[in-house]
Design a protein around this motif. Structure first.
Motif, PDB file in Angstrom:
ATOM      1  N   ILE A   1       0.930  -1.279  -0.058  1.00  0.00           N
ATOM      2  CA  ILE A   1      -0.022  -0.054  -0.114  1.00  0.00           C
ATOM      3  C   ILE A   1       0.792   1.327   0.047  1.00  0.00           C
ATOM      4  CG2 ILE A   1      -1.911   1.336   1.243  1.00  0.00           C
ATOM      5  CD1 ILE A   1      -2.433  -1.454   2.715  1.00  0.00           C
ATOM      6  N   TRP A   2       0.510   2.236  -0.871  1.00  0.00           N
ATOM      7  CA  TRP A   2       1.452   3.252  -1.207  1.00  0.00           C
ATOM      8  C   TRP A   2       0.726   4.750  -1.022  1.00  0.00           C
ATOM      9  CZ3 TRP A   2       1.241  -0.658  -4.548  1.00  0.00           C
ATOM     10  CH2 TRP A   2       2.241  -1.611  -4.449  1.00  0.00           C
TER      11      TRP A   2
ATOM     12  N   LYS B   1       4.116  17.087  -5.731  1.00  0.00           N
ATOM     13  CA  LYS B   1       3.686  15.645  -5.212  1.00  0.00           C
ATOM     14  C   LYS B   1       4.976  14.876  -4.682  1.00  0.00           C
ATOM     15  CE  LYS B   1       3.530  12.398  -9.185  1.00  0.00           C
ATOM     16  NZ  LYS B   1       2.709  11.300  -9.706  1.00  0.00           N
ATOM     17  N   GLU B   2       4.671  13.877  -3.658  1.00  0.00           N
ATOM     18  CA  GLU B   2       5.711  13.110  -3.251  1.00  0.00           C
ATOM     19  C   GLU B   2       5.129  11.464  -3.001  1.00  0.00           C
ATOM     20  OE1 GLU B   2       8.964  14.673  -2.124  1.00  0.00           O
ATOM     21  OE2 GLU B   2       9.690  12.735  -1.345  1.00  0.00           O
ATOM     22  N   TRP B   3       5.912  10.685  -3.481  1.00  0.00           N
ATOM     23  CA  TRP B   3       5.377   9.245  -3.109  1.00  0.00           C
ATOM     24  C   TRP B   3       6.408   9.023  -1.686  1.00  0.00           C
ATOM     25  CZ3 TRP B   3       1.656   6.140  -4.837  1.00  0.00           C
ATOM     26  CH2 TRP B   3       1.213   6.614  -6.053  1.00  0.00           C
ATOM     27  N   GLY B   4       5.138   8.593  -0.775  1.00  0.00           N
ATOM     28  CA  GLY B   4       5.868   8.339   0.501  1.00  0.00           C
ATOM     29  C   GLY B   4       6.688   7.245   0.648  1.00  0.00           C
ATOM     30  N   GLY B   5       7.634   7.173   1.529  1.00  0.00           N
ATOM     31  CA  GLY B   5       8.451   5.951   1.669  1.00  0.00           C
ATOM     32  C   GLY B   5       8.703   5.878   3.189  1.00  0.00           C
ATOM     33  N   ASN B   6       7.528   5.218   3.689  1.00  0.00           N
ATOM     34  CA  ASN B   6       7.524   4.946   5.348  1.00  0.00           C
ATOM     35  C   ASN B   6       8.391   4.070   5.578  1.00  0.00           C
ATOM     36  OD1 ASN B   6       5.372   6.789   5.855  1.00  0.00           O
ATOM     37  ND2 ASN B   6       3.867   5.158   5.931  1.00  0.00           N
TER      38      ASN B   6
END
Lengths: 77, 177
Positions: free
Chosen positions: B132-133, B143-148
């Motif tokens: 899940i992203w 925008k920024e794709w998360g990197g938890n």
């Protein structure tokens, strides 16, 4: 073989595309994708690969008719 | 327009992945159990700022077949580790506004120790492992794709994770309210 990518990888590859020729395992596929898109090298290193909804490692023999799912690091929650 | 990249989940998958807003009150109402003296509800919510920028909205995408399978396994693992009366986890996909709930985890057990520990374990595992992203869309148009999960930078292996909760440090038999 068919490749499906998700999340940040979609900014660099089509959501679904095909890779042709001899790509026998995960690292060979990773190298091929790096060649296609060198800017993605580091991102590809952090991704998990799956076939038939199971994670694969480099021992898994990829077949021409496989669909490979490429999953970037999770960021849910 | 922001593309909605995740396809709508099938009926059987909606227990774990929802394209509709999460109804926390309804989930809670269905989670009471006569043998549970403790119920813990965690809701992960959309913050108004991230990375020092104002957040406009978030979009969550999932690879639903594997996300459903993995959330189910995580809940089964939690049931096996702690004697839970009940464990629920549901994650949102699609576009979310500030203040909306992105994920809800409910655990119920005889005592609070188990309920808290199991809840923490479940949310940690979901954040690190489930496909899940999050994509953050900022008010400034970026925008920024998360990197938890950046565990691979430490472990060198995308399959090896470091969890905030270490269940083995909290033997369940020592936890009593």
């Amino acid at each position: 073989m068919k490749i499906q990518v998700f999340a940040a990888l979609k900014d660099h590859f089509d959501r679904e595309f095909e890779v042709n020729g001899a790509v026998n395992n995960m690292e060979a596929l990773r190298s091929r994708l790096r060649e296609m898109n060198p800017a993605c090298s580091a991102m590809l290193d952090s991704c998990r690969f799956a076939v038939h909804d199971e994670f694969i490692d480099n021992d898994f023999k990829l077949q021409e008719n496989d669909t490979v799912i490429i999953l970037p690091p999770s960021s849910g929650g | 327009m922001i593309p909605l990249s995740s396809f709508p989940p099938a009926a059987a998958d909606k227990m774990f992945i929802s394209a509709e807003p999460l109804d926390i009150v309804a989930l809670l109402a269905g989670a009471h159990h006569p043998k549970a003296g403790a119920l813990v509800l965690f809701s992960g919510e959309v913050r108004s700022n991230s990375l020092g920028k104002e957040v406009d909205c978030l979009e969550y995408e999932a690879y639903i077949p594997m996300a459903v399978k993995m959330i189910r396994q995580i809940l089964e693992e939690a049931h096996a580790k702690w004697s839970l009366q009940l464990a629920i986890a549901r994650h949102r996909v699609g576009r979310l506004s500030v203040g909306e709930s992105a994920v809800v985890v409910i655990t119920a057990a005889a005592h609070r120790g188990e309920a808290y520990a199991a809840n923490r374990f479940i949310i940690d595992k979901i954040k690190h492992e489930a496909p899940i992203w999050k994509c953050e869309y900022f008010a400034d148009g970026t925008k920024e794709w998360g990197g938890n999960c950046n565990c691979h930078k430490v472990t060198g292996d995308p399959q090896k994770h470091i969890y905030e909760s270490i269940p083995s440090d909290i033997p369940s038999h020592t936890m009593r309210t």
